[in-house]
Design a protein around this motif. Structure first.
Motif, PDB file in Angstrom:
ATOM      1  N   GLN A 102     -14.752  -4.038  -2.367  1.00 10.84           N
ATOM      2  CA  GLN A 102     -13.662  -4.777  -2.999  1.00 10.84           C
ATOM      3  C   GLN A 102     -12.879  -3.890  -3.962  1.00 10.84           C
ATOM      4  OE1 GLN A 102     -15.649  -8.127  -4.768  1.00 10.84           O
ATOM      5  NE2 GLN A 102     -16.124  -9.070  -2.783  1.00 10.84           N
ATOM      6  N   GLN A 103     -13.575  -3.001  -4.659  1.00  7.34           N
ATOM      7  CA  GLN A 103     -12.888  -2.117  -5.604  1.00  7.34           C
ATOM      8  C   GLN A 103     -11.893  -1.218  -4.896  1.00  7.34           C
ATOM      9  OE1 GLN A 103     -15.371   0.451  -7.997  1.00  7.34           O
ATOM     10  NE2 GLN A 103     -13.652   1.707  -8.650  1.00  7.34           N
ATOM     11  N   THR A 104     -12.348  -0.508  -3.863  1.00  5.50           N
ATOM     12  CA  THR A 104     -11.458   0.446  -3.209  1.00  5.50           C
ATOM     13  C   THR A 104     -10.289  -0.251  -2.536  1.00  5.50           C
ATOM     14  OG1 THR A 104     -11.426   2.444  -1.859  1.00  5.50           O
ATOM     15  CG2 THR A 104     -12.672   0.570  -0.979  1.00  5.50           C
ATOM     16  N   GLN A 105     -10.526  -1.463  -2.009  1.00  2.00           N
ATOM     17  CA  GLN A 105      -9.442  -2.192  -1.353  1.00  2.00           C
ATOM     18  C   GLN A 105      -8.473  -2.794  -2.362  1.00  2.00           C
ATOM     19  OE1 GLN A 105     -11.437  -4.968   1.267  1.00  2.00           O
ATOM     20  NE2 GLN A 105     -11.967  -3.378   2.752  1.00  2.00           N
ATOM     21  N   GLN A 106      -8.995  -3.334  -3.454  1.00  2.00           N
ATOM     22  CA  GLN A 106      -8.099  -3.902  -4.461  1.00  2.00           C
ATOM     23  C   GLN A 106      -7.231  -2.833  -5.093  1.00  2.00           C
ATOM     24  OE1 GLN A 106      -8.813  -3.741  -8.396  1.00  2.00           O
ATOM     25  NE2 GLN A 106      -6.619  -4.009  -8.168  1.00  2.00           N
ATOM     26  N   MET A 107      -7.820  -1.693  -5.418  1.00  2.00           N
ATOM     27  CA  MET A 107      -7.042  -0.616  -6.025  1.00  2.00           C
ATOM     28  C   MET A 107      -6.034  -0.037  -5.032  1.00  2.00           C
ATOM     29  SD  MET A 107      -9.942   1.270  -8.412  1.00  2.00           S
ATOM     30  CE  MET A 107      -8.803   2.537  -8.999  1.00  2.00           C
ATOM     31  N   GLY A 108      -6.417   0.027  -3.762  1.00  2.00           N
ATOM     32  CA  GLY A 108      -5.488   0.497  -2.745  1.00  2.00           C
ATOM     33  C   GLY A 108      -4.301  -0.429  -2.592  1.00  2.00           C
ATOM     34  N   ARG A 109      -4.564  -1.727  -2.566  1.00  2.00           N
ATOM     35  CA  ARG A 109      -3.465  -2.702  -2.468  1.00  2.00           C
ATOM     36  C   ARG A 109      -2.560  -2.629  -3.686  1.00  2.00           C
ATOM     37  NH1 ARG A 109      -7.742  -6.437  -1.083  1.00  2.00           N
ATOM     38  NH2 ARG A 109      -7.809  -6.886   1.163  1.00  2.00           N
ATOM     39  N   SER A 110      -3.156  -2.509  -4.851  1.00  2.00           N
ATOM     40  CA  SER A 110      -2.365  -2.471  -6.083  1.00  2.00           C
ATOM     41  C   SER A 110      -1.479  -1.233  -6.130  1.00  2.00           C
ATOM     42  CB  SER A 110      -3.287  -2.513  -7.310  1.00  2.00           C
ATOM     43  OG  SER A 110      -3.983  -3.740  -7.368  1.00  2.00           O
ATOM     44  N   LEU A 111      -2.005  -0.094  -5.685  1.00  2.00           N
ATOM     45  CA  LEU A 111      -1.185   1.105  -5.668  1.00  2.00           C
ATOM     46  C   LEU A 111      -0.057   0.974  -4.652  1.00  2.00           C
ATOM     47  CD1 LEU A 111      -0.673   3.861  -6.846  1.00  2.00           C
ATOM     48  CD2 LEU A 111      -2.244   4.841  -5.165  1.00  2.00           C
ATOM     49  N   LEU A 112      -0.335   0.341  -3.520  1.00  2.00           N
ATOM     50  CA  LEU A 112       0.715   0.086  -2.533  1.00  2.00           C
ATOM     51  C   LEU A 112       1.850  -0.721  -3.156  1.00  2.00           C
ATOM     52  CD1 LEU A 112       1.953  -0.113   0.317  1.00  2.00           C
ATOM     53  CD2 LEU A 112       0.400  -2.050   0.739  1.00  2.00           C
ATOM     54  N   GLU A 113       1.510  -1.780  -3.884  1.00  2.00           N
ATOM     55  CA  GLU A 113       2.552  -2.603  -4.513  1.00  2.00           C
ATOM     56  C   GLU A 113       3.334  -1.806  -5.550  1.00  2.00           C
ATOM     57  OE1 GLU A 113       3.491  -5.630  -3.518  1.00  2.00           O
ATOM     58  OE2 GLU A 113       2.037  -5.197  -1.915  1.00  2.00           O
ATOM     59  N   TRP A 114       2.633  -0.950  -6.291  1.00  2.00           N
ATOM     60  CA  TRP A 114       3.313  -0.111  -7.283  1.00  2.00           C
ATOM     61  C   TRP A 114       4.295   0.841  -6.606  1.00  2.00           C
ATOM     62  CZ3 TRP A 114       2.981   5.266  -8.493  1.00  2.00           C
ATOM     63  CH2 TRP A 114       3.520   5.616  -9.740  1.00  2.00           C
ATOM     64  N   LEU A 115       3.868   1.414  -5.486  1.00  2.00           N
ATOM     65  CA  LEU A 115       4.741   2.323  -4.751  1.00  2.00           C
ATOM     66  C   LEU A 115       5.953   1.587  -4.181  1.00  2.00           C
ATOM     67  CD1 LEU A 115       2.040   4.467  -2.890  1.00  2.00           C
ATOM     68  CD2 LEU A 115       3.566   5.242  -4.713  1.00  2.00           C
ATOM     69  N   LYS A 116       5.735   0.377  -3.702  1.00  2.00           N
ATOM     70  CA  LYS A 116       6.857  -0.416  -3.195  1.00  2.00           C
ATOM     71  C   LYS A 116       7.869  -0.698  -4.299  1.00  2.00           C
ATOM     72  CE  LYS A 116       4.472  -3.022   0.476  1.00  2.00           C
ATOM     73  NZ  LYS A 116       3.984  -4.378   0.849  1.00  2.00           N
ATOM     74  N   ASN A 117       7.367  -1.034  -5.473  1.00  2.00           N
ATOM     75  CA  ASN A 117       8.244  -1.383  -6.583  1.00  2.00           C
ATOM     76  C   ASN A 117       9.064  -0.201  -7.084  1.00  2.00           C
ATOM     77  OD1 ASN A 117       7.442  -4.064  -6.588  1.00  2.00           O
ATOM     78  ND2 ASN A 117       5.788  -3.717  -8.052  1.00  2.00           N
ATOM     79  N   ARG A 118       8.631   1.009  -6.768  1.00  2.00           N
ATOM     80  CA  ARG A 118       9.384   2.183  -7.185  1.00  2.00           C
ATOM     81  C   ARG A 118      10.650   2.364  -6.350  1.00  2.00           C
ATOM     82  NH1 ARG A 118       6.024   7.483  -8.055  1.00  2.00           N
ATOM     83  NH2 ARG A 118       7.823   7.891  -9.381  1.00  2.00           N
ATOM     84  N   GLY A 119      10.701   1.710  -5.191  1.00  3.62           N
ATOM     85  CA  GLY A 119      11.918   1.722  -4.385  1.00  3.62           C
ATOM     86  C   GLY A 119      12.307   3.076  -3.827  1.00  3.62           C
ATOM     87  N   THR A 120      11.337   3.869  -3.393  1.00  2.00           N
ATOM     88  CA  THR A 120      11.655   5.196  -2.867  1.00  2.00           C
ATOM     89  C   THR A 120      12.172   5.151  -1.432  1.00  2.00           C
ATOM     90  OG1 THR A 120       9.377   5.510  -2.092  1.00  2.00           O
ATOM     91  CG2 THR A 120       9.912   6.264  -4.333  1.00  2.00           C
ATOM     92  N   GLY A 121      11.911   4.052  -0.750  1.00  2.58           N
ATOM     93  CA  GLY A 121      12.331   3.958   0.639  1.00  2.58           C
ATOM     94  C   GLY A 121      11.506   4.797   1.594  1.00  2.58           C
ATOM     95  N   ASP A 122      10.325   5.199   1.184  1.00  7.14           N
ATOM     96  CA  ASP A 122       9.456   6.020   2.024  1.00  7.14           C
ATOM     97  C   ASP A 122       8.952   5.188   3.208  1.00  7.14           C
ATOM     98  OD1 ASP A 122       7.467   7.585   3.161  1.00  7.14           O
ATOM     99  OD2 ASP A 122       6.719   8.321   1.251  1.00  7.14           O
ATOM    100  N   PRO A 123       9.285   5.557   4.444  1.00  3.51           N
ATOM    101  CA  PRO A 123       8.841   4.763   5.599  1.00  3.51           C
ATOM    102  C   PRO A 123       7.327   4.771   5.782  1.00  3.51           C
ATOM    103  CG  PRO A 123       9.847   6.822   6.314  1.00  3.51           C
ATOM    104  CD  PRO A 123      10.108   6.714   4.852  1.00  3.51           C
ATOM    105  N   ARG A 124       6.634   5.723   5.150  1.00  7.81           N
ATOM    106  CA  ARG A 124       5.180   5.773   5.282  1.00  7.81           C
ATOM    107  C   ARG A 124       4.502   4.610   4.575  1.00  7.81           C
ATOM    108  NH1 ARG A 124       4.402  11.900   3.259  1.00  7.81           N
ATOM    109  NH2 ARG A 124       5.856  11.051   1.710  1.00  7.81           N
ATOM    110  N   LEU A 125       5.210   3.939   3.676  1.00 11.70           N
ATOM    111  CA  LEU A 125       4.620   2.785   2.998  1.00 11.70           C
ATOM    112  C   LEU A 125       4.285   1.675   3.976  1.00 11.70           C
ATOM    113  CD1 LEU A 125       6.745   2.542  -0.281  1.00 11.70           C
ATOM    114  CD2 LEU A 125       4.406   3.395  -0.010  1.00 11.70           C
ATOM    115  N   ALA A 126       5.091   1.524   5.016  1.00  9.77           N
ATOM    116  CA  ALA A 126       4.798   0.511   6.026  1.00  9.77           C
ATOM    117  C   ALA A 126       3.495   0.839   6.747  1.00  9.77           C
ATOM    118  CB  ALA A 126       5.955   0.418   7.021  1.00  9.77           C
TER     119      ALA A 126
END
Length: 232
Positions: A102-126
């Protein structure tokens, strides 16, 4: 200042940001079994806390998460999404308790959301978001670091030091330790991190391992521990 030096400075600042306990991924809420070790009387003072975390660095983190972060960093750079998925699956399959998973998955999801919010437009986020059942922390961190343009070794140093800071903060609360004691423990970890990173970066796939039976047992016991400060 030359453009190259400026770029290096910008990348360094980004890595410092990723390593910061202030990064909104919830790392501060986990002790990774340390709280259970304290409850069991295995860690009761500064020396034991330092020894425990050094063992965890060398026997667990360097052999698994740092090595996976190294592989994922290269895979993201090369656009090798199959390898990214394989490394993500390995992390999920080798977590020996539900709290660790749960720790590794929760932190991974949270970092994904943080990266999305930065608005870089990186297609690798998908591609990161599509990892099932969830992106794991080392794999998500590797993409965040790859976006900075920083070299691999500096990326892994950032990853390891971020872990060290969170774990020392957990020790301050759980053992408990004073601030000066915590800084001494952190100094011991900082001295050991470069060698651990170099070892992890040179591991072949068949050399990675996740075998820490005592930590797994303590983590499982923590799930039903009577009184808890941390989520793991």
């Amino acid at each position: 200042m030359s453009p190259a030096a400026s770029a290096d400075g910008a990348a360094l600042l980004q890595l410092m940001w990723l390593a910061s306990p202030a990064l909104p991924v919830g790392g501060f809420s986990y002790s990774e079994g340390l709280e259970s070790a304290v409850d069991a009387g295995l860690v009761t003072n500064e020396a034991q806390a330092g020894d425990w975390l050094l063992d965890q660095l060398h026997l667990s983190l360097a052999r698994s998460d740092i090595a996976v972060a190294a592989g994922a960093f290269v895979a993201w750079k090369n656009g090798d999404l199959d390898r990214v998925a394989t490394l993500n699956d390995w992390i999920g399959m080798t977590r020996e308790s539900s709290e660790m998973r749960q720790q590794t998955q929760q932190m991974g999801r949270s970092l994904l959301e943080w990266l999305k919010n930065r608005g870089t437009g990186d297609p690798r986020l998908a591609s990161l978001a599509a990892l099932a059942p969830a992106p794991t922390w080392p794999v998500a961190f590797a993409l965040a670091a790859a976006q900075t343009g920083a070299p691999l070794r500096e990326t892994l140093l950032s990853f390891a030091f971020g872990w060290a800071e969170n774990m020392v903060q957990a020790a301050l609360k759980a053992v408990p330790l004073g601030q000066n004691a915590g800084q001494r423990v952190l100094a011991r970890l900082a001295d050991a991190i470069p060698a651990a990173v170099d070892h992890a970066a040179n591991l072949a796939d068949h050399e990675r391992q996740a075998f820490t039976p005592m930590l797994a047992i303590l983590s499982a016991q923590h799930e039903t521990q009577y009184s808890r400060l941390f989520r793991s």
